[in-house]
Design a protein around this motif. Structure first.
Motif, PDB file in Angstrom:
ATOM      1  N   LEU A 234       0.794  -1.225   0.000  1.00  0.00           N
ATOM      2  CA  LEU A 234       0.000   0.000   0.000  1.00  0.00           C
ATOM      3  C   LEU A 234       0.831   1.282   0.000  1.00  0.00           C
ATOM      4  CD1 LEU A 234      -2.722  -1.229   2.516  1.00  0.00           C
ATOM      5  CD2 LEU A 234      -2.704  -1.399   0.017  1.00  0.00           C
ATOM      6  N   ASN A 235       2.148   1.170  -0.076  1.00  0.00           N
ATOM      7  CA  ASN A 235       2.986   2.363  -0.209  1.00  0.00           C
ATOM      8  C   ASN A 235       4.330   1.989  -0.844  1.00  0.00           C
ATOM      9  OD1 ASN A 235       4.400   1.146   1.903  1.00  0.00           O
ATOM     10  ND2 ASN A 235       4.151   2.848   3.326  1.00  0.00           N
TER      11      ASN A 235
ATOM     12  N   LEU B  85       1.306 -10.433  -6.142  1.00  0.00           N
ATOM     13  CA  LEU B  85       1.498  -9.113  -5.553  1.00  0.00           C
ATOM     14  C   LEU B  85       0.291  -8.268  -5.935  1.00  0.00           C
ATOM     15  CD1 LEU B  85       4.666  -7.034  -5.244  1.00  0.00           C
ATOM     16  CD2 LEU B  85       2.607  -5.947  -6.104  1.00  0.00           C
ATOM     17  N   ILE B  86      -0.343  -7.672  -4.939  1.00  0.00           N
ATOM     18  CA  ILE B  86      -1.493  -6.788  -5.137  1.00  0.00           C
ATOM     19  C   ILE B  86      -1.111  -5.435  -4.571  1.00  0.00           C
ATOM     20  CG2 ILE B  86      -3.896  -6.347  -4.488  1.00  0.00           C
ATOM     21  CD1 ILE B  86      -4.184  -9.454  -4.239  1.00  0.00           C
ATOM     22  N   TYR B  87      -1.379  -4.367  -5.333  1.00  0.00           N
ATOM     23  CA  TYR B  87      -1.009  -3.049  -4.818  1.00  0.00           C
ATOM     24  C   TYR B  87      -2.023  -1.981  -5.187  1.00  0.00           C
ATOM     25  CZ  TYR B  87       0.816  -1.479  -9.388  1.00  0.00           C
ATOM     26  OH  TYR B  87       0.945  -1.102 -10.707  1.00  0.00           O
TER      27      TYR B  87
ATOM     28  N   GLY C 241       0.475   6.776  -4.865  1.00  0.00           N
ATOM     29  CA  GLY C 241       1.765   7.009  -4.223  1.00  0.00           C
ATOM     30  C   GLY C 241       2.861   6.044  -4.634  1.00  0.00           C
ATOM     31  N   ILE C 242       2.567   5.121  -5.526  1.00  0.00           N
ATOM     32  CA  ILE C 242       3.594   4.183  -6.004  1.00  0.00           C
ATOM     33  C   ILE C 242       4.269   4.800  -7.221  1.00  0.00           C
ATOM     34  CG2 ILE C 242       4.054   1.874  -6.947  1.00  0.00           C
ATOM     35  CD1 ILE C 242       3.146   1.721  -4.042  1.00  0.00           C
ATOM     36  N   THR C 243       5.563   5.054  -7.114  1.00  0.00           N
ATOM     37  CA  THR C 243       6.293   5.635  -8.243  1.00  0.00           C
ATOM     38  C   THR C 243       7.079   4.575  -9.008  1.00  0.00           C
ATOM     39  OG1 THR C 243       8.060   6.227  -6.704  1.00  0.00           O
ATOM     40  CG2 THR C 243       6.467   7.945  -7.247  1.00  0.00           C
ATOM     41  N   ASN C 244       7.562   3.564  -8.310  1.00  0.00           N
ATOM     42  CA  ASN C 244       8.269   2.452  -8.947  1.00  0.00           C
ATOM     43  C   ASN C 244       7.359   1.234  -8.913  1.00  0.00           C
ATOM     44  OD1 ASN C 244      10.640   4.039  -9.221  1.00  0.00           O
ATOM     45  ND2 ASN C 244      11.168   3.588  -7.111  1.00  0.00           N
ATOM     46  N   HIS C 245       6.638   1.033 -10.004  1.00  0.00           N
ATOM     47  CA  HIS C 245       5.667  -0.054 -10.070  1.00  0.00           C
ATOM     48  C   HIS C 245       6.376  -1.409 -10.144  1.00  0.00           C
ATOM     49  CE1 HIS C 245       2.135   2.569 -10.508  1.00  0.00           C
ATOM     50  NE2 HIS C 245       3.028   3.410 -11.005  1.00  0.00           N
TER      51      HIS C 245
ATOM     52  N   ILE D 128       0.752 -10.030 -10.874  1.00  0.00           N
ATOM     53  CA  ILE D 128       0.646  -8.689 -10.306  1.00  0.00           C
ATOM     54  C   ILE D 128      -0.748  -8.135 -10.600  1.00  0.00           C
ATOM     55  CG2 ILE D 128       1.567  -6.337 -10.325  1.00  0.00           C
ATOM     56  CD1 ILE D 128       4.265  -7.586 -11.255  1.00  0.00           C
ATOM     57  N   TYR D 129      -1.377  -7.573  -9.556  1.00  0.00           N
ATOM     58  CA  TYR D 129      -2.708  -6.986  -9.682  1.00  0.00           C
ATOM     59  C   TYR D 129      -2.692  -5.597  -9.060  1.00  0.00           C
ATOM     60  CZ  TYR D 129      -4.309 -11.735 -10.593  1.00  0.00           C
ATOM     61  OH  TYR D 129      -4.477 -12.987 -11.122  1.00  0.00           O
ATOM     62  N   ARG D 130      -3.505  -4.731  -9.623  1.00  0.00           N
ATOM     63  CA  ARG D 130      -3.645  -3.372  -9.095  1.00  0.00           C
ATOM     64  C   ARG D 130      -5.098  -3.151  -8.696  1.00  0.00           C
ATOM     65  NH1 ARG D 130      -1.170   2.171 -11.517  1.00  0.00           N
ATOM     66  NH2 ARG D 130      -2.623   3.603 -10.526  1.00  0.00           N
TER      67      ARG D 130
END
Length: 184
Positions: free
Chosen positions: A73-74, A91-93, A97-101, A109-111
């Protein structure tokens, strides 16, 4: 089935309560459960994470160095925990505020844009439930009725009137989570 999970972000994002709800849900399904929080002395605004293990078998240790799933979350947590997801893991995010995905190709990977969605729903306090819904869509390790019972168990009774709003947020998270294709 064993699910070894870390949820990490800033204090105040509901990281620990999300883990606690999952742990209660697992207990209600007769699973073996471990819930191990970690946070700095500054708590709100500082980094916080919780390790949750849900298993059909005895849990030998609550200490983990790699995870089946990471909910991030950050950016600080992304930097620290992305590399600790097991190959083949998830990985779920939240993109806020995430600059380096995340860029790994050996994990799913999920968003879930929970910050944005909570603002649209005008219920910023349900941010963590939106994230939880996204996780449960990807990894349905506990039944929804047990999640609702876990909410009842973890929320003080004076806040039980908020359970329908939290359930709506969980369902919304299930609707908006999307897989991310790596750009590398």
């Amino acid at each position: 089935m064993t699910e070894e999970l870390i949820i990490a972000g800033f204090g105040g994002q509901g990281v620990l309560s999300m883990g606690k709800i999952l742990a209660y849900s697992g207990v209600m399904q007769d699973m073996e459960v471990s819930w191990m929080p970690s946070y700095g002395p500054e708590m709100r605004g500082g980094t916080a994470n919780v390790t949750v293990i849900l298993s059909d078998e005895k849990i030998s240790s609550p200490i983990l160095h790699e995870f089946d799933t990471a909910i991030i979350l950050n950016q600080q947590s992304m930097d620290k925990f992305e590399k600790q997801v097991k190959p083949g893991g998830t990985l779920i995010y939240d993109g806020n505020g995430i600059t380096n995905h995340p860029t790994r190709k050996d994990i799913s990977i999920y968003r879930v844009d929970a910050t944005e969605e909570a603002a649209k729903m005008r219920t910023t306090k349900t941010f963590n439930m939106i994230v939880l819904g996204g996780y449960l869509k990807v990894k349905p390790v506990v039944k929804m009725e047990n999640v609702i019972n876990g909410l009842k168990k973890s929320l003080p009774e004076r806040h039980h009137h908020l359970i329908p709003m939290n359930e709506k947020a969980i369902n919304r998270g299930m609707d908006i989570i999307i897989p991310v294709e790596s750009t590398n």
